[in-house]
Design a protein around this motif. Structure first.
Motif, mmCIF file in Angstrom:
data_model
loop_
_atom_site.group_PDB
_atom_site.id
_atom_site.type_symbol
_atom_site.label_atom_id
_atom_site.label_comp_id
_atom_site.label_asym_id
_atom_site.label_seq_id
_atom_site.Cartn_x
_atom_site.Cartn_y
_atom_site.Cartn_z
ATOM 1 N N VAL A 1 12.735 -9.444 7.849
ATOM 2 C CA VAL A 1 12.646 -8.721 6.573
ATOM 3 C C VAL A 1 13.762 -7.681 6.492
ATOM 4 C CG1 VAL A 1 11.168 -7.259 5.139
ATOM 5 C CG2 VAL A 1 10.141 -9.125 6.455
ATOM 6 N N GLN B 1 0.829 -1.216 0.000
ATOM 7 C CA GLN B 1 0.000 0.000 0.000
ATOM 8 C C GLN B 1 0.861 1.263 0.000
ATOM 9 O OE1 GLN B 1 -2.934 -0.519 -0.816
ATOM 10 N NE2 GLN B 1 -4.294 -0.932 0.898
ATOM 11 N N ILE B 2 1.865 1.291 0.896
ATOM 12 C CA ILE B 2 2.706 2.497 0.946
ATOM 13 C C ILE B 2 3.611 2.535 -0.289
ATOM 14 C CG2 ILE B 2 4.410 3.831 2.256
ATOM 15 C CD1 ILE B 2 3.389 2.554 4.808
HETATM 16 N N1 APR Z 1 11.159 -8.314 0.888
HETATM 17 C C1 APR Z 1 10.473 -7.457 0.119
HETATM 18 N N2 APR Z 1 9.166 -7.184 0.302
HETATM 19 C C2 APR Z 1 8.553 -7.823 1.302
HETATM 20 C C3 APR Z 1 9.207 -8.727 2.154
HETATM 21 C C4 APR Z 1 10.588 -8.981 1.910
HETATM 22 N N3 APR Z 1 11.285 -9.816 2.657
HETATM 23 N N4 APR Z 1 8.304 -9.194 3.058
HETATM 24 C C5 APR Z 1 7.138 -8.587 2.794
HETATM 25 N N5 APR Z 1 7.279 -7.775 1.715
HETATM 26 C C6 APR Z 1 6.278 -6.942 1.048
HETATM 27 C C7 APR Z 1 4.906 -7.587 0.955
HETATM 28 O O1 APR Z 1 4.856 -8.524 -0.112
HETATM 29 C C8 APR Z 1 4.014 -6.358 0.714
HETATM 30 O O2 APR Z 1 3.793 -6.122 -0.670
HETATM 31 O O3 APR Z 1 6.060 -5.744 1.770
HETATM 32 C C9 APR Z 1 4.819 -5.198 1.310
HETATM 33 C C10 APR Z 1 4.131 -4.524 2.478
HETATM 34 O O4 APR Z 1 2.991 -3.922 1.979
HETATM 35 P P1 APR Z 1 1.619 -3.847 2.812
HETATM 36 O O5 APR Z 1 1.335 -5.160 3.436
HETATM 37 O O6 APR Z 1 0.596 -3.247 1.912
HETATM 38 O O7 APR Z 1 1.993 -2.843 4.003
HETATM 39 P P2 APR Z 1 2.070 -1.237 3.985
HETATM 40 O O8 APR Z 1 0.745 -0.684 4.381
HETATM 41 O O9 APR Z 1 2.690 -0.778 2.716
HETATM 42 O O10 APR Z 1 3.054 -0.989 5.223
HETATM 43 C C11 APR Z 1 4.385 -1.443 5.198
HETATM 44 O O11 APR Z 1 5.117 0.230 6.752
HETATM 45 O O12 APR Z 1 3.933 1.691 8.112
HETATM 46 C C12 APR Z 1 4.618 0.490 8.035
HETATM 47 O O13 APR Z 1 3.525 -0.808 9.744
HETATM 48 C C13 APR Z 1 3.714 -0.663 8.363
HETATM 49 O O14 APR Z 1 5.483 -2.227 8.627
HETATM 50 C C14 APR Z 1 4.462 -1.799 7.747
HETATM 51 C C15 APR Z 1 5.089 -1.164 6.503
#
Ligand code: APR
Length: 320
Positions: free
Chosen positions: A99, A13-14
């Motif tokens: 991660v 999302q971000i």
């Molecule tokens: N490497 C790369 N991408 C990864 C990994 C990894 N090892 N593990 C997870 N991801 C990706 C997921 O596939 C997902 O697309 O990270 C993305 C996270 O996106 P969302 O679940 O939509 O989360 P988002 O709302 O973007 O927030 C991300 O920011 O504000 C913080 O608390 C929030 O920790 C969270 C982060």
């Protein structure tokens, strides 16, 4: 001159919102990276196809390979999992620490000269761990929290005073958690400090206290409403403001989770403080004078961050 290369690690999302904003503002070419196959490629293609309509010049690509981050000037890290209702940011620690290890090693191997902005929660601990795993200089690794927290504070204050958000400045210190310290004394409307506005009858102390609390709970309020994830528009906008400060050497004074050694009596901890952001990354930590109440709140916040860092060391002995 080639356009700057901006790597967005995490295309959720971000990450998607970041890519859109970076393109709209023409800050550089975007590489969206994620472990989920198809997600970064699909989002990059979708945003690229908005280019003819919006009229921006930026290339957007999606990838699942760290090698494609090579030569990135800026990395913004959102990889990890977000909160679900009822979870605190700290509940994410164990999962997101793993991660950070993968991402830190990927940055080290491919773009060690980048300016890195971490957004993944629990922020203060994750930015510390990311710095440790990547081995980059401390001034080139920073966490995004204070810009977002102060934006939330500014928004609520502008509603209370019925004034433009542009004229509200706000100041938030400490960790990005329940112990954050929104500073009333250092926040102003058109240069008038908030305590003066209470004295002028523009608001009451009780209303101000409620706004401070709502700011602290700002992330949880959105998690509760969305139910399936956490905030993303304002976090993305906040990180883009920081990236722009670096790329354009703007010397912005912004609250960021920075490595603090010496100032505020700290001996090398990542926590939210005002910093100058410019071409050298974090160019200066600005040490403001805290009164006794603010100091007590800041110390409590620092203790919470130290607890999270200790928990990281417990989970991954290579960090100890
Ligand atoms: N490497 C790369 N991408 C990864 C990994 C990894 N090892 N593990 C997870 N991801 C990706 C997921 O596939 C997902 O697309 O990270 C993305 C996270 O996106 P969302 O679940 O939509 O989360 P988002 O709302 O973007 O927030 C991300 O920011 O504000 C913080 O608390 C929030 O920790 C969270 C982060």
């Amino acid at each position: 001159m080639a356009r700057p290369k901006i790597a967005l690690i995490g295309a959720g999302q971000i990450g998607g919102t970041l890519a859109h904003l970076v393109a709209l503002k023409e800050l550089g070419d975007v590489v969206l990276f994620d472990i989920a196959e198809g997600t970064p490629q699909g989002k990059a293609l979708d945003i690229a196809q908005s280019g003819p309509v919006e009229g921006f010049d930026a290339s957007l690509t999606g990838t699942n390979a760290y090698a494609d981050l090579k030569g990135a000037d800026v990395c913004i890290v959102t990889a990890g999992v977000p909160r679900k209702p009822g979870m605190s940011r700290d509940d994410l620690l164990g999962i997101n620490l793993k991660v950070m290890k993968a991402v830190g090693e990927g940055i080290k191997a491919n773009c060690p000269d980048a300016f890195v902005i971490c957004i993944t929660n629990p922020l203060d601990a994750m930015v510390w761990a990311l710095r440790e795993f990547s081995g980059l200089p401390h001034n080139k690794v920073v966490g995004m929290a204070g810009v977002l927290d102060s934006a939330r504070f500014r928004h609520f204050l502008s509603l209370e005073f019925n004034v433009s958000m542009k004229d509200v400045t706000a100041f938030v210190l400490g960790g990005h958690g329940d112990t954050m310290v929104p500073s009333v004394r250092y926040s102003t409307v058109g240069g008038i400090p908030l305590p003066d506005l209470v004295a002028m009858g523009w608001t009451t102390q009780a209303k101000l206290d409620a706004i401070v609390q709502r700011t602290r709970d700002g992330g949880a309020e959105i998690v509760g409403l969305l139910k399936t994830g956490s905030a993303f528009y304002a976090p993305a906008a906040s990180a883009v403001e920081m990236a722009e400060a670096y790329l354009k050497d703007q010397k912005r004074l912004l609250p960021c989770a920075a490595h603090v050694k010496g100032a505020y009596g700290l001996d090398g901890l990542y926590v939210g403080v005002p910093v100058i952001l410019g071409a050298d990354g974090v160019e200066r930590v600005v040490e403001v004078k805290l009164d006794a109440t603010e100091k007590a709140m800041f110390d409590k916040s620092v203790d919470a961050v130290k607890g999270l860092v200790a928990a990281c060391k417990g989970i991954d002995p290579s960090l100890a």
